[in-house]
Design a protein around this motif. Sequence first.
Motif, mmCIF file in Angstrom:
data_model
loop_
_atom_site.group_PDB
_atom_site.id
_atom_site.type_symbol
_atom_site.label_atom_id
_atom_site.label_comp_id
_atom_site.label_asym_id
_atom_site.label_seq_id
_atom_site.Cartn_x
_atom_site.Cartn_y
_atom_site.Cartn_z
ATOM 1 N N TRP A 82 0.131 -1.452 -2.342
ATOM 2 C CA TRP A 82 1.036 -2.526 -2.744
ATOM 3 C C TRP A 82 0.277 -3.728 -3.251
ATOM 4 C CZ3 TRP A 82 6.373 -3.236 -3.014
ATOM 5 C CH2 TRP A 82 7.116 -2.068 -2.801
ATOM 6 N N LYS A 83 -0.891 -4.007 -2.685
ATOM 7 C CA LYS A 83 -1.720 -5.112 -3.171
ATOM 8 C C LYS A 83 -2.102 -4.903 -4.633
ATOM 9 C CE LYS A 83 -6.331 -6.336 -3.850
ATOM 10 N NZ LYS A 83 -6.092 -7.680 -4.385
ATOM 11 N N ASN A 113 2.458 -7.493 7.854
ATOM 12 C CA ASN A 113 3.884 -7.790 7.843
ATOM 13 C C ASN A 113 4.730 -6.525 7.769
ATOM 14 O OD1 ASN A 113 4.057 -10.612 8.124
ATOM 15 N ND2 ASN A 113 3.520 -10.939 5.970
ATOM 16 N N SER A 114 4.249 -5.517 7.041
ATOM 17 C CA SER A 114 5.023 -4.275 6.958
ATOM 18 C C SER A 114 5.143 -3.613 8.325
ATOM 19 C CB SER A 114 4.377 -3.316 5.946
ATOM 20 O OG SER A 114 3.180 -2.741 6.449
ATOM 21 N N ARG A 115 4.069 -3.613 9.071
ATOM 22 C CA ARG A 115 4.052 -2.937 10.377
ATOM 23 C C ARG A 115 4.777 -3.723 11.462
ATOM 24 N NH1 ARG A 115 0.408 0.737 12.339
ATOM 25 N NH2 ARG A 115 0.136 -0.574 14.185
ATOM 26 N N VAL A 116 4.550 -5.040 11.506
ATOM 27 C CA VAL A 116 5.029 -5.837 12.639
ATOM 28 C C VAL A 116 6.342 -6.547 12.311
ATOM 29 C CG1 VAL A 116 4.456 -7.675 14.255
ATOM 30 C CG2 VAL A 116 2.665 -6.112 13.453
ATOM 31 N N ALA A 117 6.333 -7.380 11.256
ATOM 32 C CA ALA A 117 7.530 -8.150 10.936
ATOM 33 C C ALA A 117 8.689 -7.249 10.512
ATOM 34 C CB ALA A 117 7.222 -9.162 9.836
ATOM 35 N N LYS A 134 7.595 -2.636 0.933
ATOM 36 C CA LYS A 134 8.532 -3.190 -0.056
ATOM 37 C C LYS A 134 9.259 -4.407 0.525
ATOM 38 C CE LYS A 134 13.280 -2.026 -1.392
ATOM 39 N NZ LYS A 134 13.516 -2.994 -2.449
ATOM 40 N N GLU A 135 9.799 -4.245 1.721
ATOM 41 C CA GLU A 135 10.536 -5.350 2.333
ATOM 42 C C GLU A 135 9.608 -6.505 2.680
ATOM 43 O OE1 GLU A 135 13.834 -6.103 5.909
ATOM 44 O OE2 GLU A 135 13.131 -4.065 5.444
ATOM 45 N N ALA A 136 8.396 -6.182 3.142
ATOM 46 C CA ALA A 136 7.429 -7.227 3.473
ATOM 47 C C ALA A 136 7.036 -8.026 2.240
ATOM 48 C CB ALA A 136 6.194 -6.613 4.122
ATOM 49 N N ALA A 137 6.776 -7.329 1.127
ATOM 50 C CA ALA A 137 6.358 -8.003 -0.098
ATOM 51 C C ALA A 137 7.475 -8.865 -0.672
ATOM 52 C CB ALA A 137 5.899 -6.980 -1.132
ATOM 53 N N GLU A 138 8.724 -8.436 -0.495
ATOM 54 C CA GLU A 138 9.853 -9.198 -1.013
ATOM 55 C C GLU A 138 10.228 -10.360 -0.099
ATOM 56 O OE1 GLU A 138 12.005 -5.470 -3.368
ATOM 57 O OE2 GLU A 138 12.922 -6.294 -1.576
ATOM 58 N N LYS A 139 10.136 -10.160 1.213
ATOM 59 C CA LYS A 139 10.571 -11.182 2.169
ATOM 60 C C LYS A 139 9.461 -12.169 2.519
ATOM 61 C CE LYS A 139 12.828 -11.714 6.682
ATOM 62 N NZ LYS A 139 13.426 -10.987 7.836
ATOM 63 N N HIS A 180 4.763 -16.511 -2.809
ATOM 64 C CA HIS A 180 4.351 -15.512 -3.796
ATOM 65 C C HIS A 180 5.036 -14.171 -3.528
ATOM 66 C CE1 HIS A 180 1.172 -18.344 -4.952
ATOM 67 N NE2 HIS A 180 0.952 -18.493 -3.661
ATOM 68 N N PRO A 181 6.372 -14.132 -3.548
ATOM 69 C CA PRO A 181 7.055 -12.871 -3.257
ATOM 70 C C PRO A 181 7.081 -11.919 -4.449
ATOM 71 C CG PRO A 181 8.655 -14.542 -3.789
ATOM 72 C CD PRO A 181 7.312 -15.232 -3.807
ATOM 73 N N VAL A 182 7.146 -10.629 -4.159
ATOM 74 C CA VAL A 182 7.522 -9.647 -5.176
ATOM 75 C C VAL A 182 9.041 -9.731 -5.278
ATOM 76 C CG1 VAL A 182 7.649 -7.196 -5.742
ATOM 77 C CG2 VAL A 182 5.552 -8.139 -4.747
#
Length: 304
Positions: A82-83, A113-117, A134-139, A180-182
């Motif tokens: 994703w990076k 963030n993907s794993r924990v948040a 996906k959700e981490a990068a957007e949120k 800096h969200p996706v």
Amino acid sequence: QDAPPAVDYTPTTGWVPDAGVIADNLNPAWTDQFDATPAGRAALGDEDVFLWQSVRKVNNRGPPWYPNVNQESVGCCVGCGWKHCADVCQAFQILSGKRATWKPVSVEVIYGNSRVAIGGGRISGDGSVGAWAKEAAEKYGGAPMESVGGIDLTTFSPSRAREYGRNGVPAAVNDVAKLHPVKGSALVKSWTDVKRAIQQGYPVAVCSNQGFTMERDATGKARPQGTWAHCMAIIGVRSGPNEGAFILNSWGDRAHTGPVWPADAPVAGFWDDAAVVDRMVRQGDSFALSDLVGFPERRKLPLD
């Protein structure tokens, strides 16, 4: 050109295929489907597109264009894939006049963030899920690889990736990352989806269990072999007798050997056939990333 001689590396993977998440991915009521977007319905030809050139164009660097991310012994490949896609998205924003500077984003922040948040810390050991990234990068967005919240993210740190994957990302870092969200991503489910996405400047974070040989042939292709529960970044397509996609890996510049094609292609990746890529994305956890809200059709890319 040939890659540098191979050295010891750790072929660590880290994609966790979650059946429940994949079922939600495939449900249009829950997840945007790329083939339902304007870009996914666009009628395109057989143009070759090499998205790594967008990053080289904005930072005036030759190959490789990316910071040498080697995940080493940590299963943070979902963050790496994703990076790399997020970095390409930034480059297209700059070339389109919608962003001023290119700042590569931190693997550790997306992964943590993907794993924990998002995932709630319910995976024991390393690894993550594509849809969680996906959700981490957007949120939560992507923190730049610089000093953020008093923490130096300039250099990728496998130990920090494991720490953030276990305990979460510090709030001071996330405060910056959220700037800096996706802004959009959509599920790709076929070679047609992948080809149309790349041809319009949308990189694809691909999660699958398909493995490959480590040596490229004369066309830059690696043969499918074995099993990797892995996430990588699709950042190029080509047509003709070797129709397929260029896949950027996260095991460093010396893991893969053999010729690259074209000459400026990243040495950390390889090409593979369209049918193989089709099989990979049909596993239901691969996403095209957009730098804008939604996926507008793009007839001409700013690469010329």
